[in-house]
Write a protein that holds these residues in place. Structure first.
Motif, PDB file in Angstrom:
ATOM      1  N   CYS A  83       0.933  -1.315  -0.076  1.00  0.00           N
ATOM      2  CA  CYS A  83      -0.172   0.016  -0.020  1.00  0.00           C
ATOM      3  C   CYS A  83       0.810   1.418  -0.010  1.00  0.00           C
ATOM      4  N   LEU A  84       0.469   2.291  -0.837  1.00  0.00           N
ATOM      5  CA  LEU A  84       1.478   3.228  -1.142  1.00  0.00           C
ATOM      6  C   LEU A  84       0.467   4.482  -1.267  1.00  0.00           C
ATOM      7  N   GLU A  85       0.763   5.608  -0.258  1.00  0.00           N
ATOM      8  CA  GLU A  85      -0.072   6.754  -0.249  1.00  0.00           C
ATOM      9  C   GLU A  85      -1.855   6.435   0.049  1.00  0.00           C
ATOM     10  N   GLU A  86      -1.910   5.445   0.688  1.00  0.00           N
ATOM     11  CA  GLU A  86      -3.289   5.000   1.345  1.00  0.00           C
ATOM     12  C   GLU A  86      -3.721   4.305   0.119  1.00  0.00           C
ATOM     13  N   GLN A  87      -3.208   3.788  -0.925  1.00  0.00           N
ATOM     14  CA  GLN A  87      -3.748   3.195  -1.661  1.00  0.00           C
ATOM     15  C   GLN A  87      -3.298   1.776  -1.972  1.00  0.00           C
ATOM     16  N   GLU A  88      -4.125   0.616  -2.243  1.00  0.00           N
ATOM     17  CA  GLU A  88      -3.627  -0.606  -2.511  1.00  0.00           C
ATOM     18  C   GLU A  88      -2.947  -0.702  -3.825  1.00  0.00           C
ATOM     19  N   LYS A  89      -1.665  -1.537  -4.025  1.00  0.00           N
ATOM     20  CA  LYS A  89      -1.248  -1.587  -5.323  1.00  0.00           C
ATOM     21  C   LYS A  89      -0.930  -3.006  -5.774  1.00  0.00           C
ATOM     22  N   PHE A  90      -0.644  -3.838  -4.936  1.00  0.00           N
ATOM     23  CA  PHE A  90      -0.281  -5.035  -5.375  1.00  0.00           C
ATOM     24  C   PHE A  90      -0.145  -6.008  -4.451  1.00  0.00           C
ATOM     25  N   VAL A  91      -0.091  -7.378  -4.703  1.00  0.00           N
ATOM     26  CA  VAL A  91      -0.122  -8.371  -3.407  1.00  0.00           C
ATOM     27  C   VAL A  91       1.126  -9.291  -3.926  1.00  0.00           C
ATOM     28  N   ILE A  92       1.622  -9.689  -2.647  1.00  0.00           N
ATOM     29  CA  ILE A  92       2.840 -10.718  -2.947  1.00  0.00           C
ATOM     30  C   ILE A  92       2.495 -11.887  -2.115  1.00  0.00           C
ATOM     31  N   GLU A  93       2.571 -13.028  -2.753  1.00  0.00           N
ATOM     32  CA  GLU A  93       2.423 -14.346  -2.245  1.00  0.00           C
ATOM     33  C   GLU A  93       3.494 -15.118  -2.181  1.00  0.00           C
ATOM     34  N   VAL A  94       4.162 -15.551  -0.923  1.00  0.00           N
ATOM     35  CA  VAL A  94       5.342 -16.119  -0.722  1.00  0.00           C
ATOM     36  C   VAL A  94       5.022 -17.666  -0.338  1.00  0.00           C
ATOM     37  N   LYS A  95       6.070 -18.436  -0.907  1.00  0.00           N
ATOM     38  CA  LYS A  95       6.098 -19.895  -0.793  1.00  0.00           C
ATOM     39  C   LYS A  95       7.414 -20.205   0.123  1.00  0.00           C
ATOM     40  N   ALA A  96       7.429 -21.492   0.354  1.00  0.00           N
ATOM     41  CA  ALA A  96       8.826 -21.907   1.068  1.00  0.00           C
ATOM     42  C   ALA A  96       9.726 -21.924  -0.222  1.00  0.00           C
ATOM     43  N   LEU A  97      11.035 -21.953   0.260  1.00  0.00           N
ATOM     44  CA  LEU A  97      12.160 -21.677  -0.823  1.00  0.00           C
ATOM     45  C   LEU A  97      12.095 -22.931  -1.781  1.00  0.00           C
ATOM     46  N   ASN A  98      12.071 -24.149  -1.465  1.00  0.00           N
ATOM     47  CA  ASN A  98      12.135 -25.120  -2.157  1.00  0.00           C
ATOM     48  C   ASN A  98      10.571 -25.454  -3.007  1.00  0.00           C
ATOM     49  N   LYS A  99       9.650 -24.867  -2.487  1.00  0.00           N
ATOM     50  CA  LYS A  99       8.336 -25.242  -3.020  1.00  0.00           C
ATOM     51  C   LYS A  99       8.281 -24.896  -4.807  1.00  0.00           C
ATOM     52  N   GLU A 100       7.819 -26.097  -5.325  1.00  0.00           N
ATOM     53  CA  GLU A 100       7.519 -25.978  -6.749  1.00  0.00           C
ATOM     54  C   GLU A 100       6.066 -25.454  -6.800  1.00  0.00           C
ATOM     55  N   PHE A 101       5.814 -24.605  -7.596  1.00  0.00           N
ATOM     56  CA  PHE A 101       4.389 -24.087  -7.960  1.00  0.00           C
ATOM     57  C   PHE A 101       3.514 -25.040  -8.739  1.00  0.00           C
ATOM     58  N   SER A 102       2.227 -25.141  -8.375  1.00  0.00           N
ATOM     59  CA  SER A 102       1.273 -26.039  -9.024  1.00  0.00           C
ATOM     60  C   SER A 102       0.185 -24.911  -9.347  1.00  0.00           C
ATOM     61  N   ASP A 103      -0.835 -25.544 -10.071  1.00  0.00           N
ATOM     62  CA  ASP A 103      -2.167 -24.796 -10.564  1.00  0.00           C
ATOM     63  C   ASP A 103      -2.756 -24.072  -9.237  1.00  0.00           C
ATOM     64  N   ALA A 104      -2.528 -24.845  -8.214  1.00  0.00           N
ATOM     65  CA  ALA A 104      -3.373 -24.405  -6.764  1.00  0.00           C
ATOM     66  C   ALA A 104      -2.698 -23.038  -6.215  1.00  0.00           C
ATOM     67  N   GLU A 105      -1.371 -22.842  -6.451  1.00  0.00           N
ATOM     68  CA  GLU A 105      -0.752 -21.642  -6.143  1.00  0.00           C
ATOM     69  C   GLU A 105      -1.087 -20.651  -7.120  1.00  0.00           C
ATOM     70  N   TYR A 106      -1.055 -20.911  -8.462  1.00  0.00           N
ATOM     71  CA  TYR A 106      -1.642 -19.989  -9.306  1.00  0.00           C
ATOM     72  C   TYR A 106      -2.924 -19.507  -9.022  1.00  0.00           C
ATOM     73  N   THR A 107      -3.832 -20.249  -8.938  1.00  0.00           N
ATOM     74  CA  THR A 107      -5.348 -19.970  -8.462  1.00  0.00           C
ATOM     75  C   THR A 107      -5.457 -18.996  -7.162  1.00  0.00           C
ATOM     76  N   GLN A 108      -4.737 -19.546  -6.222  1.00  0.00           N
ATOM     77  CA  GLN A 108      -4.476 -18.822  -4.929  1.00  0.00           C
ATOM     78  C   GLN A 108      -4.290 -17.463  -5.256  1.00  0.00           C
ATOM     79  N   THR A 109      -3.129 -17.403  -5.778  1.00  0.00           N
ATOM     80  CA  THR A 109      -2.515 -15.700  -6.090  1.00  0.00           C
ATOM     81  C   THR A 109      -3.465 -14.893  -6.825  1.00  0.00           C
TER      82      THR A 109
END
Length: 363
Positions: free
Chosen positions: A66-92
């Motif tokens: 959030c910058l200047e009281e406006q929501e800009k973007f989100v960051i979704e973090v997974k564990a370092l060795n995590k391999e992404f699947s469709d579930a992580e894409y959908t969640q994000t």
């Protein structure tokens, strides 16, 4: 400086991966470090908002920016060795849907996936860009896309789209550049021969960006009101100063104990740095050249993957940020020879004080 932070992260990645860092540890070790270098106030929970609960049933994104009281973007973090699947894409993507936002980032610290919610199609088709922390230009690209200063402008979203397109183009240029002369004419010929109509239009609009990338390896986004001077008008002194700053930042990560054997003191443009080994100085100069995209100039001086890694101990090599290993087990005399050659390429002078010997001025 983000390149120094990335060098630190890359040097520790193998240890962190072997310890299977979880999500919280990945945030602490990598994500927050990078966000701080991109000028976000990581200590302000209203700017780097952790675990936002107001996502209307979609869960909690790890960070809402959030910058200047406006929501800009989100960051979704997974564990370092995590391999992404469709579930992580959908969640994000669900997070930005719930917030009514456009941009989302999914990362495990190494892979950085950028989703544009305005893109039509499946969730996978909303994936606009994928970067990897081990890529040579990762720091440049991340600074181009996520620097906090870029997100307080009125047209930040539109510029984000153009920058992603430019990154795709620069990646294409990198692949094709070996077939063309490293001149402005060579770039023009490459664009004419290799680009489709849409790419040509974008290249025409941002020719300064592509020219500086093609000739100098720099990645800097210029608005139409802030275009760079022609290369012939760029002072050499500025190039030297940026090389000095980069070298000092890199060598500072390798400061050693005063009691270590074979230590040297160095002076660079009146800056005195003390107690490094010859191998640290050699590696820092080589890494500076890599980060300045003078990789070709290293060939013939730096031994990259030429010796059997199974025959020689791990300590005989050090990994550069471009993924190459360089041999560092030279004698002090041989290190001086190699350092002199690299400094001539880099175009800066350093003074080396070794034990009780008279100062050595290189190159």
């Amino acid at each position: 400086m983000i390149e120094n932070t990335l060098l630190f992260i890359r040097n520790n990645l193998s240890v962190w991966q072997s310890n299977n860092l979880n999500e919280a540890q990945t945030c602490q070790a990598i994500i927050l470090r990078i966000l701080q270098d991109l000028h976000y106030d990581i200590w302000n929970p209203l700017e780097v908002f952790p675990q936002d609960t107001n996502t209307k049933g979609a869960g909690r994104p790890d960070y809402l920016i959030c910058l200047e009281e406006q929501e800009k973007f989100v960051i979704e973090v997974k564990a370092l060795n995590k391999e992404f699947s469709d579930a992580e894409y959908t969640q994000t993507v669900n997070y930005v849907n719930a917030k009514g936002l456009r941009w989302a980032i999914l990362t495990n610290g190494i892979q950085w996936l950028f989703f544009d919610n305005l893109l039509k199609g499946t969730i996978k088709q909303k994936l606009a860009l994928e970067l990897n922390i081990n890529e040579v230009y990762f720091g440049n690209y991340l600074n181009l896309l996520l620097n906090q200063n870029n997100w307080v402008t009125q047209n930040a979203h539109e510029e984000m789209t153009k920058k992603i397109s430019l990154i795709h183009i620069t990646s294409w240029v990198s692949k094709k550049s070996k077939f063309y002369a490293k001149t402005e004419e060579g770039l023009e010929y490459l664009i004419e021969r290799e680009f489709d109509h849409n790419q040509k239009q974008l290249a025409k609009e941002y020719l300064d960006f592509l020219r500086d990338f093609y000739l100098n390896g720099t990645v800097q986004f210029f608005s139409s009101k802030n275009k760079p001077k022609p290369l012939s008008q760029t002072p050499l002194q500025n190039t030297q100063e940026s090389a000095v700053d980069l070298f000092v930042g890199i060598i500072s990560n390798f400061k050693e104990n005063e009691s270590s054997r074979n230590q040297v003191k160095i002076k660079v443009h009146n800056q005195e740095l003390a107690f490094f080994s010859w191998k640290s100085v050699y590696f820092a100069i080589a890494e500076t050249l890599v980060q300045l995209n003078k990789i070709q100039a290293l060939k013939g001086v730096v031994e990259e993957d030429e010796r059997d890694l199974n025959t020689y101990p791990k300590s005989a090599y050090k990994k550069l940020s471009n993924g190459k290993h360089i041999y560092i087990h030279y004698s002090a005399k041989d290190h001086q020879i190699h350092i002199k050659q690299l400094l001539e390429i880099l175009g800066i002078y350093i003074e080396i004080i070794y034990k009780d010997n008279p100062p050595i001025l290189l190159p």
